[in-house]
Design a protein around this motif. Structure first.
Motif, PDB file in Angstrom:
ATOM      1  N   VAL A 163       0.849  -1.173   0.000  1.00  0.00           N
ATOM      2  CA  VAL A 163       0.000   0.000   0.000  1.00  0.00           C
ATOM      3  C   VAL A 163       0.896   1.237   0.000  1.00  0.00           C
ATOM      4  O   VAL A 163       1.794   1.345   0.829  1.00  0.00           O
ATOM      5  CB  VAL A 163      -0.915   0.013   1.249  1.00  0.00           C
ATOM      6  CG1 VAL A 163      -1.785   1.257   1.275  1.00  0.00           C
ATOM      7  CG2 VAL A 163      -1.737  -1.251   1.328  1.00  0.00           C
ATOM      8  N   ARG A 164       0.635   2.138  -0.933  1.00  0.00           N
ATOM      9  CA  ARG A 164       1.377   3.404  -0.958  1.00  0.00           C
ATOM     10  C   ARG A 164       0.774   4.320   0.106  1.00  0.00           C
ATOM     11  O   ARG A 164      -0.433   4.541   0.125  1.00  0.00           O
ATOM     12  CB  ARG A 164       1.280   4.038  -2.339  1.00  0.00           C
ATOM     13  CG  ARG A 164       1.997   3.248  -3.401  1.00  0.00           C
ATOM     14  CD  ARG A 164       1.856   3.977  -4.733  1.00  0.00           C
ATOM     15  NE  ARG A 164       2.442   3.204  -5.790  1.00  0.00           N
ATOM     16  CZ  ARG A 164       1.767   2.390  -6.585  1.00  0.00           C
ATOM     17  NH1 ARG A 164       0.467   2.242  -6.440  1.00  0.00           N
ATOM     18  NH2 ARG A 164       2.374   1.720  -7.525  1.00  0.00           N
ATOM     19  N   ILE A 165       1.645   4.892   0.947  1.00  0.00           N
ATOM     20  CA  ILE A 165       1.145   5.715   2.045  1.00  0.00           C
ATOM     21  C   ILE A 165       1.687   7.142   2.009  1.00  0.00           C
ATOM     22  O   ILE A 165       1.360   7.944   2.874  1.00  0.00           O
ATOM     23  CB  ILE A 165       1.454   5.064   3.406  1.00  0.00           C
ATOM     24  CG1 ILE A 165       2.946   4.819   3.572  1.00  0.00           C
ATOM     25  CG2 ILE A 165       0.660   3.765   3.559  1.00  0.00           C
ATOM     26  CD1 ILE A 165       3.337   4.306   4.945  1.00  0.00           C
ATOM     27  N   GLY A 166       2.511   7.457   1.024  1.00  0.00           N
ATOM     28  CA  GLY A 166       3.030   8.817   0.928  1.00  0.00           C
ATOM     29  C   GLY A 166       4.053   8.931  -0.174  1.00  0.00           C
ATOM     30  O   GLY A 166       4.390   7.949  -0.845  1.00  0.00           O
ATOM     31  N   GLY A 167       4.551  10.142  -0.335  1.00  0.00           N
ATOM     32  CA  GLY A 167       5.565  10.355  -1.354  1.00  0.00           C
ATOM     33  C   GLY A 167       5.946  11.812  -1.472  1.00  0.00           C
ATOM     34  O   GLY A 167       5.429  12.685  -0.769  1.00  0.00           O
ATOM     35  N   GLY A 168       6.873  12.058  -2.379  1.00  0.00           N
ATOM     36  CA  GLY A 168       7.323  13.417  -2.629  1.00  0.00           C
ATOM     37  C   GLY A 168       8.135  13.484  -3.900  1.00  0.00           C
ATOM     38  O   GLY A 168       8.651  12.475  -4.389  1.00  0.00           O
ATOM     39  N   VAL A 169       8.254  14.691  -4.437  1.00  0.00           N
ATOM     40  CA  VAL A 169       8.962  14.932  -5.694  1.00  0.00           C
ATOM     41  C   VAL A 169       9.916  16.098  -5.494  1.00  0.00           C
ATOM     42  O   VAL A 169       9.625  17.036  -4.749  1.00  0.00           O
ATOM     43  CB  VAL A 169       7.959  15.274  -6.828  1.00  0.00           C
ATOM     44  CG1 VAL A 169       8.667  15.695  -8.104  1.00  0.00           C
ATOM     45  CG2 VAL A 169       7.040  14.096  -7.103  1.00  0.00           C
ATOM     46  N   VAL A 170      11.064  16.035  -6.169  1.00  0.00           N
ATOM     47  CA  VAL A 170      11.992  17.161  -6.231  1.00  0.00           C
ATOM     48  C   VAL A 170      12.384  17.353  -7.690  1.00  0.00           C
ATOM     49  O   VAL A 170      12.568  16.385  -8.427  1.00  0.00           O
ATOM     50  CB  VAL A 170      13.234  16.948  -5.331  1.00  0.00           C
ATOM     51  CG1 VAL A 170      14.005  15.711  -5.721  1.00  0.00           C
ATOM     52  CG2 VAL A 170      14.143  18.160  -5.343  1.00  0.00           C
ATOM     53  N   LEU A 171      12.460  18.612  -8.116  1.00  0.00           N
ATOM     54  CA  LEU A 171      12.849  18.955  -9.474  1.00  0.00           C
ATOM     55  C   LEU A 171      14.091  19.835  -9.426  1.00  0.00           C
ATOM     56  O   LEU A 171      14.223  20.671  -8.535  1.00  0.00           O
ATOM     57  CB  LEU A 171      11.731  19.718 -10.191  1.00  0.00           C
ATOM     58  CG  LEU A 171      10.368  19.041 -10.251  1.00  0.00           C
ATOM     59  CD1 LEU A 171       9.332  19.998 -10.833  1.00  0.00           C
ATOM     60  CD2 LEU A 171      10.436  17.773 -11.073  1.00  0.00           C
ATOM     61  N   LEU A 172      14.993  19.661 -10.391  1.00  0.00           N
ATOM     62  CA  LEU A 172      16.155  20.537 -10.538  1.00  0.00           C
ATOM     63  C   LEU A 172      15.885  21.514 -11.672  1.00  0.00           C
ATOM     64  O   LEU A 172      15.472  21.101 -12.766  1.00  0.00           O
ATOM     65  CB  LEU A 172      17.410  19.738 -10.873  1.00  0.00           C
ATOM     66  CG  LEU A 172      17.983  18.827  -9.799  1.00  0.00           C
ATOM     67  CD1 LEU A 172      19.296  18.206 -10.290  1.00  0.00           C
ATOM     68  CD2 LEU A 172      18.220  19.555  -8.497  1.00  0.00           C
TER      69      LEU A 172
END
Length: 176
Positions: free
Chosen positions: A65-74
């Motif tokens: 089960v996916r419970i979270g996440g995040g993204v970073v861009l350069l």
């Protein structure tokens, strides 16, 4: 690609209609799945991107089960200055040649308070350390019902530069 759609869904869920649910992988997320971004003068083109997904695998099932996440861009200097929220002044004066922009850190409310957001943030900061980014930007969110991201960001070494009241006036966040 399934993970990228999960992150896009989280962005849509938490940040509302301005981030419509995509039928295709969002433009900025293409580097995460190893695709090139088409040249376009209309969009701010990230130099690279990285994503983190937090998952839970209960021992009694074979499911994850996916419970979270995040993204970073350069971003390069010009695109970073144009991408930052309206902070006033001269954004080109505060950005560097290569800049990291932490888009969001989300954790399912049932899993909050267990250090998952901190691990998602730390994983992306470690990735940023492996790049040539000279500056890291993010927005901390204030929610009446859900507290603040300020302690998490402060513990990671971020400092508040400006509060933008009403930045998301159509949503439940009074400020950014």
């Amino acid at each position: 690609e399934e993970d990228v759609y999960f992150l896009a869904q989280q962005e849509h869920h938490y940040f509302g209609p301005a981030n419509d649910w995509p039928e295709e992988i969002p433009f900025n997320y293409l580097p995460i799945v190893g695709r090139n971004i088409p040249d376009s003068s209309e969009n701010k083109t990230p130099l690279d991107a990285y994503a983190v997904i937090a998952e839970h695998s209960p021992s009694e099932t074979n499911q994850t089960v996916r419970i979270g996440g995040g993204v970073v861009l350069l971003y390069d200097r010009n695109d970073a200055a144009d991408t930052l929220p309206p902070v006033g002044g001269f954004p080109h004066a505060i950005v560097c040649d290569v800049n990291a922009y932490l888009l969001f850190t989300v954790v399912d409310p049932a899993w909050q308070g267990q250090g998952i957001g901190r691990r998602i943030l730390q994983d992306r900061l470690h990735w940023i350390d492996s790049t040539n980014a000279e500056m890291v930007f993010t927005c901390g969110w204030e929610r009446d019902s859900n507290g603040s991201s300020r302690p998490l960001l402060s513990d990671a070494g971020f400092s508040e530069k400006r509060t933008i009241e009403g930045f998301y006036s159509d949503h439940s966040r009074p400020s950014c």
